[in-house]
Scaffold this motif. Structure first.
Motif, PDB file in Angstrom:
ATOM      1  N   ALA A  35       0.829  -1.210   0.000  1.00 23.43           N
ATOM      2  CA  ALA A  35       0.000   0.000   0.000  1.00 23.43           C
ATOM      3  C   ALA A  35       0.862   1.258   0.000  1.00 23.43           C
ATOM      4  CB  ALA A  35      -0.917  -0.007   1.226  1.00 23.43           C
ATOM      5  N   ILE A  36       1.930   1.251   0.812  1.00 25.18           N
ATOM      6  CA  ILE A  36       2.848   2.393   0.847  1.00 25.18           C
ATOM      7  C   ILE A  36       3.523   2.561  -0.509  1.00 25.18           C
ATOM      8  CG2 ILE A  36       5.004   3.268   1.847  1.00 25.18           C
ATOM      9  CD1 ILE A  36       4.171   1.932   4.489  1.00 25.18           C
ATOM     10  N   MET A  37       3.917   1.444  -1.120  1.00 25.36           N
ATOM     11  CA  MET A  37       4.589   1.496  -2.416  1.00 25.36           C
ATOM     12  C   MET A  37       3.667   2.024  -3.511  1.00 25.36           C
ATOM     13  SD  MET A  37       7.694   0.755  -2.087  1.00 25.36           S
ATOM     14  CE  MET A  37       8.826   0.001  -0.916  1.00 25.36           C
ATOM     15  N   ILE A  38       2.385   1.648  -3.460  1.00 24.92           N
ATOM     16  CA  ILE A  38       1.426   2.183  -4.433  1.00 24.92           C
ATOM     17  C   ILE A  38       1.360   3.701  -4.312  1.00 24.92           C
ATOM     18  CG2 ILE A  38      -1.050   2.361  -4.951  1.00 24.92           C
ATOM     19  CD1 ILE A  38      -1.262  -0.639  -4.452  1.00 24.92           C
ATOM     20  N   ASN A  39       1.287   4.207  -3.083  1.00 28.05           N
ATOM     21  CA  ASN A  39       1.254   5.657  -2.875  1.00 28.05           C
ATOM     22  C   ASN A  39       2.552   6.329  -3.294  1.00 28.05           C
ATOM     23  OD1 ASN A  39      -1.355   5.721  -1.971  1.00 28.05           O
ATOM     24  ND2 ASN A  39      -0.887   6.589   0.018  1.00 28.05           N
ATOM     25  N   LEU A  40       3.694   5.752  -2.879  1.00 26.32           N
ATOM     26  CA  LEU A  40       4.981   6.346  -3.235  1.00 26.32           C
ATOM     27  C   LEU A  40       5.187   6.316  -4.748  1.00 26.32           C
ATOM     28  CD1 LEU A  40       7.386   4.985  -0.460  1.00 26.32           C
ATOM     29  CD2 LEU A  40       6.492   7.314  -0.714  1.00 26.32           C
ATOM     30  N   GLY A  41       4.719   5.257  -5.392  1.00 27.34           N
ATOM     31  CA  GLY A  41       4.820   5.192  -6.845  1.00 27.34           C
ATOM     32  C   GLY A  41       4.038   6.308  -7.515  1.00 27.34           C
ATOM     33  N   ALA A  42       2.918   6.707  -6.878  1.00 19.34           N
ATOM     34  CA  ALA A  42       2.092   7.786  -7.412  1.00 19.34           C
ATOM     35  C   ALA A  42       2.653   9.158  -7.077  1.00 19.34           C
ATOM     36  CB  ALA A  42       0.670   7.666  -6.859  1.00 19.34           C
ATOM     37  N   ILE A  43       3.379   9.272  -5.959  1.00 20.31           N
ATOM     38  CA  ILE A  43       3.858  10.572  -5.490  1.00 20.31           C
ATOM     39  C   ILE A  43       5.235  10.918  -6.041  1.00 20.31           C
ATOM     40  CG2 ILE A  43       4.535  11.909  -3.456  1.00 20.31           C
ATOM     41  CD1 ILE A  43       2.480  10.299  -1.848  1.00 20.31           C
ATOM     42  N   ILE A  44       6.197  10.028  -5.863  1.00 23.99           N
ATOM     43  CA  ILE A  44       7.589  10.377  -6.108  1.00 23.99           C
ATOM     44  C   ILE A  44       7.861  10.822  -7.540  1.00 23.99           C
ATOM     45  CG2 ILE A  44       9.934   9.432  -6.239  1.00 23.99           C
ATOM     46  CD1 ILE A  44       9.390   7.906  -3.698  1.00 23.99           C
ATOM     47  N   GLY A  45       7.396  10.070  -8.501  1.00 26.38           N
ATOM     48  CA  GLY A  45       7.708  10.406  -9.882  1.00 26.38           C
ATOM     49  C   GLY A  45       7.150  11.737 -10.323  1.00 26.38           C
ATOM     50  N   ALA A  46       5.886  12.003  -9.999  1.00 24.44           N
ATOM     51  CA  ALA A  46       5.228  13.218 -10.491  1.00 24.44           C
ATOM     52  C   ALA A  46       5.884  14.480  -9.966  1.00 24.44           C
ATOM     53  CB  ALA A  46       3.751  13.198 -10.095  1.00 24.44           C
ATOM     54  N   GLY A  47       6.238  14.512  -8.701  1.00 25.04           N
ATOM     55  CA  GLY A  47       6.765  15.740  -8.118  1.00 25.04           C
ATOM     56  C   GLY A  47       8.240  15.959  -8.348  1.00 25.04           C
ATOM     57  N   ILE A  48       9.055  14.952  -8.036  1.00 27.76           N
ATOM     58  CA  ILE A  48      10.494  15.135  -8.061  1.00 27.76           C
ATOM     59  C   ILE A  48      11.028  15.179  -9.480  1.00 27.76           C
ATOM     60  CG2 ILE A  48      12.694  14.071  -7.416  1.00 27.76           C
ATOM     61  CD1 ILE A  48      11.394  13.082  -4.897  1.00 27.76           C
ATOM     62  N   PHE A  49      10.536  14.322 -10.352  1.00 25.59           N
ATOM     63  CA  PHE A  49      11.089  14.242 -11.696  1.00 25.59           C
ATOM     64  C   PHE A  49      10.359  15.093 -12.720  1.00 25.59           C
ATOM     65  CE2 PHE A  49      12.764  10.393  -9.760  1.00 25.59           C
ATOM     66  CZ  PHE A  49      14.046  10.316 -10.278  1.00 25.59           C
ATOM     67  N   VAL A  50       9.190  15.607 -12.378  1.00 18.70           N
ATOM     68  CA  VAL A  50       8.383  16.306 -13.383  1.00 18.70           C
ATOM     69  C   VAL A  50       8.088  17.752 -12.996  1.00 18.70           C
ATOM     70  CG1 VAL A  50       6.226  16.272 -14.692  1.00 18.70           C
ATOM     71  CG2 VAL A  50       7.299  14.128 -14.012  1.00 18.70           C
ATOM     72  N   ILE A  51       7.437  17.944 -11.866  1.00 21.31           N
ATOM     73  CA  ILE A  51       6.860  19.243 -11.521  1.00 21.31           C
ATOM     74  C   ILE A  51       7.825  20.171 -10.813  1.00 21.31           C
ATOM     75  CG2 ILE A  51       4.922  20.364 -10.336  1.00 21.31           C
ATOM     76  CD1 ILE A  51       4.243  18.533 -12.710  1.00 21.31           C
ATOM     77  N   ILE A  52       8.814  19.635 -10.139  1.00 20.71           N
ATOM     78  CA  ILE A  52       9.640  20.462  -9.271  1.00 20.71           C
ATOM     79  C   ILE A  52      10.357  21.584 -10.024  1.00 20.71           C
ATOM     80  CG2 ILE A  52      11.742  19.070  -9.366  1.00 20.71           C
ATOM     81  CD1 ILE A  52      11.874  19.516  -6.271  1.00 20.71           C
ATOM     82  N   GLY A  53      10.672  21.362 -11.301  1.00 13.93           N
ATOM     83  CA  GLY A  53      11.320  22.404 -12.091  1.00 13.93           C
ATOM     84  C   GLY A  53      10.399  23.592 -12.330  1.00 13.93           C
ATOM     85  N   ILE A  54       9.149  23.306 -12.707  1.00 11.42           N
ATOM     86  CA  ILE A  54       8.176  24.382 -12.936  1.00 11.42           C
ATOM     87  C   ILE A  54       7.907  25.130 -11.642  1.00 11.42           C
ATOM     88  CG2 ILE A  54       5.832  24.910 -13.715  1.00 11.42           C
ATOM     89  CD1 ILE A  54       5.893  22.355 -15.349  1.00 11.42           C
ATOM     90  N   ALA A  55       7.752  24.390 -10.545  1.00 10.14           N
ATOM     91  CA  ALA A  55       7.503  25.012  -9.240  1.00 10.14           C
ATOM     92  C   ALA A  55       8.686  25.874  -8.803  1.00 10.14           C
ATOM     93  CB  ALA A  55       7.212  23.941  -8.197  1.00 10.14           C
ATOM     94  N   ALA A  56       9.905  25.397  -9.072  1.00  9.96           N
ATOM     95  CA  ALA A  56      11.100  26.160  -8.707  1.00  9.96           C
ATOM     96  C   ALA A  56      11.150  27.472  -9.483  1.00  9.96           C
ATOM     97  CB  ALA A  56      12.349  25.333  -8.981  1.00  9.96           C
ATOM     98  N   TYR A  57      10.754  27.435 -10.737  1.00 13.85           N
ATOM     99  CA  TYR A  57      10.743  28.666 -11.540  1.00 13.85           C
ATOM    100  C   TYR A  57       9.725  29.667 -10.989  1.00 13.85           C
ATOM    101  CZ  TYR A  57       9.873  31.853 -15.403  1.00 13.85           C
ATOM    102  OH  TYR A  57       9.692  32.985 -16.156  1.00 13.85           O
ATOM    103  N   ARG A  58       8.573  29.185 -10.563  1.00 14.44           N
ATOM    104  CA  ARG A  58       7.528  30.070 -10.052  1.00 14.44           C
ATOM    105  C   ARG A  58       7.840  30.602  -8.648  1.00 14.44           C
ATOM    106  NH1 ARG A  58       2.474  29.129 -12.501  1.00 14.44           N
ATOM    107  NH2 ARG A  58       2.811  28.598 -14.706  1.00 14.44           N
ATOM    108  N   ALA A  59       8.440  29.762  -7.790  1.00  9.92           N
ATOM    109  CA  ALA A  59       8.654  30.149  -6.386  1.00  9.92           C
ATOM    110  C   ALA A  59      10.075  30.595  -6.093  1.00  9.92           C
ATOM    111  CB  ALA A  59       8.289  28.981  -5.473  1.00  9.92           C
TER     112      ALA A  59
END
Length: 445
Positions: free
Chosen positions: A12-36
Motif C-alpha cells: 500500500a505504501i509502495m502504491i502511494n509512493l509510486g504515485a507521489i515520487i515520480g510526479a513531483g520530483i522528476f516532473v513538476i519540481i522544475g516548474i515550481a522552482a521557476y515560479r517560487a
C-alpha cells in the motif's frame, strides 16, 4: 466472484509512493522552482502539510468505509450519491489528465536517456498503452512492478543528492523569494500535484489486507517519506542551477545534473526519470480505472465499466482511462495539463474534507468512546478546506476554465443519467454492496 485481498502495508505504501515520487520530483519540481524561486523549499513543506490534513480526512473515512472506489465511494457513503459522483468524476478527471502530463515527461526523459530524437508524444502514447496492458494482466503484477520502480527511484534520487551536493552553489539562494509570498503559494499549488497520489491506495481498498488500519498508515507514511525526499532534491536542484533555468523544463533533474558534465550521472538520473514517470503512469491507470469500475458498478456510469475479465481486472475501465489520457496528450499543453489536473483533484478533496467533518460530527453523537482522544478532529477537515481554497486561488485561469468545463459536464451528465435511470425504474444505491470478483476470500465489513 470476489476481489482478492493481496496488498500488504508495504504494498500500500509502495502504491502511494509510486504515485507521489515520480510526479513531483522528476516532473513538476522544475516548474515550481521557476515560479517560487529557491523558496520552493517552503512550497514543498506547505504542500506536505496540506496533503497530511486531507490525508487525515481520508484516513478518518477509511476507518468506516473500506470499498473499492476512493473519493467516489468515500463521499457517497458519507454524504450522498450526488456528492460521491462529483468527487469521483473530478478525482478521476484530474488523475487522467495527470496520466497525460507524466507520460509526456516520461517521453522527455526517455529521449534524454537514449538520444533517439523522437517526438516525446509518441513515446508517451506507447508508455500509456504498455501500462494499460500490464494493468489488464492483474493487480498483483502491478503492485510488484510498482515496488521495484519505487526502490529504483529512491536509489537514483540518492545518487542525484550526493553527486549534486559536491557542486552546490550557495549564490543561487541569494534571492530566496523572487516573487514574494504569491510565488511561494503558486509553487505550493504546483507541487501539490505530486502529493495528490497519497489517496491512490484508497481506490483499491477491497484489495488491501486489513484496510481499516493499513490505509490510514500508508497515507501518512508515504506523505512523510516523499516530503523528506522533495526537500532534499529541491535544495540540490537550486544549488546546481539558478531557479530561472528551469522555465518550461519537462525533465528538470536531467537539466540540473547537466552542469556536472558527467555522462554516467546523466544516464543514472535519466533512468530514474523514466522509471519514476513510468510508475506514476502505471498507478494512474490503476487508480482511475478502479473509480470508473466503482461508478459503473453503481450504474452512475455505463455498467460495462464494471465488467471483470479472466485476470480479475476491470478491463473496459482500464482501457477507457488509457484512451482519455492519450486524448489529453493531443489537445492540452504540458503546463496547462499540470494545473488543470491539480484543480480538478482539489475539488474532490474539498468534498472529502466536508465528508470527514460530517462523519465525525455524526459519530460524535452516538459513538463518543470510539472518538476519545480526538475531541478537536473537526479542525483538521476545516483547515484542509481552507488551505485547498488558498492554493486553488493561485492556479492560472486557463487551467481553471478547463476544470470548470469538466465540472459542468459532470453536472449535466449526472442530471441526464438520473432522469434515464428513473424512467427505467432503476436507482443508484445509497450504500453500495461491493461488486466481488476473483478467487474466494473472506470479507471484512
Amino acid at each position: 466472484m470476489e476481489l482478492k485481498r493481496s496488498i500488504t502495508l508495504t504494498g500500500a505504501i509502495m502504491i502511494n509512493l509510486g504515485a507521489i515520487i515520480g510526479a513531483g520530483i522528476f516532473v513538476i519540481i522544475g516548474i515550481a522552482a521557476y515560479r517560487a524561486g529557491p523558496g520552493v523549499i517552503i512550497s514543498i513543506v506547505l504542500s506536505g502539510i496540506i496533503a497530511i490534513l486531507t490525508g487525515l480526512s481520508f484516513s478518518e473515512i477509511a476507518r468506516h468505509v473500506a470499498k473499492e472506489g476512493g473519493a467516489y465511494e468515500y463521499a457517497k457513503d458519507t454524504l450522498s450519491p450526488s456528492a460521491g459522483f462529483v468527487a469521483g468524476w473530478m478525482w478521476t478527471s484530474g488523475n487522467i489528465i495527470a496520466i497525460a502530463a507524466v507520460a509526456t515527461s516520461f517521453g522527455s526523459y526517455f529521449d534524454v536517456l537514449f538520444n533517439i530524437n523522437v517526438n516525446p508524444f509518441f513515446i508517451a502514447v506507447i508508455c500509456i498503452l504498455a501500462f494499460m496492458t500490464l494493468n489488464i494482466l492483474g493487480i498483483k503484477n502491478s503492485t510488484k512492478t510498482i515496488t521495484g520502480l519505487v526502490i529504483l527511484n529512491v536509489l537514483v534520487l540518492l545518487v542525484f543528492i550526493f553527486s549534486g551536493i559536491t557542486r552546490f552553489n550557495s549564490n543561487n539562494y541569494v534571492n530566496f523569494m523572487p516573487h514574494g509570498i504569491s510565488g511561494i503559494i503558486t509553487g505550493t499549488a504546483l507541487i501539490f500535484f505530486a502529493f495528490t497520489g497519497f489517496s491512490r491506495v484508497t481506490t483499491v481498498s477491497d484489495e488491501v489486507i486489513n484496510p481499516e488500519k493499513t490505509i490510514p498508515l500508508a497515507i501518512i507514511v508515504s506523505i512523510i517519506i516523499s516530503s523528506i525526499l522533495y526537500i532534499l532534491i529541491a535544495v540540490v536542484l537550486i544549488g546546481l542551477k539558478p531557479y530561472y533555468a528551469y522555465q518550461g523544463s519537462t525533465s528538470p533533474l536531467s537539466l540540473a545534473v547537466s552542469s556536472l558534465h558527467n555522462r554516467y550521472i546523466d544516464i543514472i538520473v535519466s533512468i530514474g526519470g523514466v522509471t519514476s514517470t513510468a510508475g506514476v503512469t502505471l498507478t494512474g491507470i490503476l487508480g482511475t480505472s478502479r473509480v470508473l469500475f466503482a461508478m459503473g458498478r453503481d450504474k452512475e456510469l455505463p455498467e460495462k465499466l464494471s465488467y471483470i475479465d479472466r485476470f480479475s481486472t476491470p478491463v473496459f475501465a482500464i482501457i477507457l482511462s488509457s484512451i482519455l489520457g492519450i486524448i489529453f496528450l493531443i489537445f492540452v499543453s504540458f503546463g496547462t495539463i499540470v494545473e488543470a489536473s491539480n484543480s480538478s483533484v482539489l475539488i474532490s478533496y474539498i468534498i472529502i474534507n466536508v465528508a470527514a467533518g460530517f462523519l465525525y460530527l455524526k459519530l460524535r453523537k452516538r459513538e463518543t468512546k470510539r472518538l476519545a482522544g480526538r475531541p478537536f478532529f473537526i479542525i483538521i477537515p476545516a483547515l484542509g478546506i481552507a488551505t485547498i481554497l488558498l492554493i486553488i486561488s493561485h492556479i492560472n485561469i486557463g487551467s481553471l476554465e478547463i476544470t470548470g468545463v469538466i465540472l459542468l459536464i459532470c453536472i449535466i451528465y449526472y442530471i441526464i443519467r438520473r432522469i434515464a435511470l428513473n424512467i427505467e425504474g432503476r436507482r443508484v444505491p445509497r450504500h453500495s454492496d461491493v461488486r466481488l470478483f476473483g478467487k474466494s476470500r473472506s470479507r471484512t465489513n
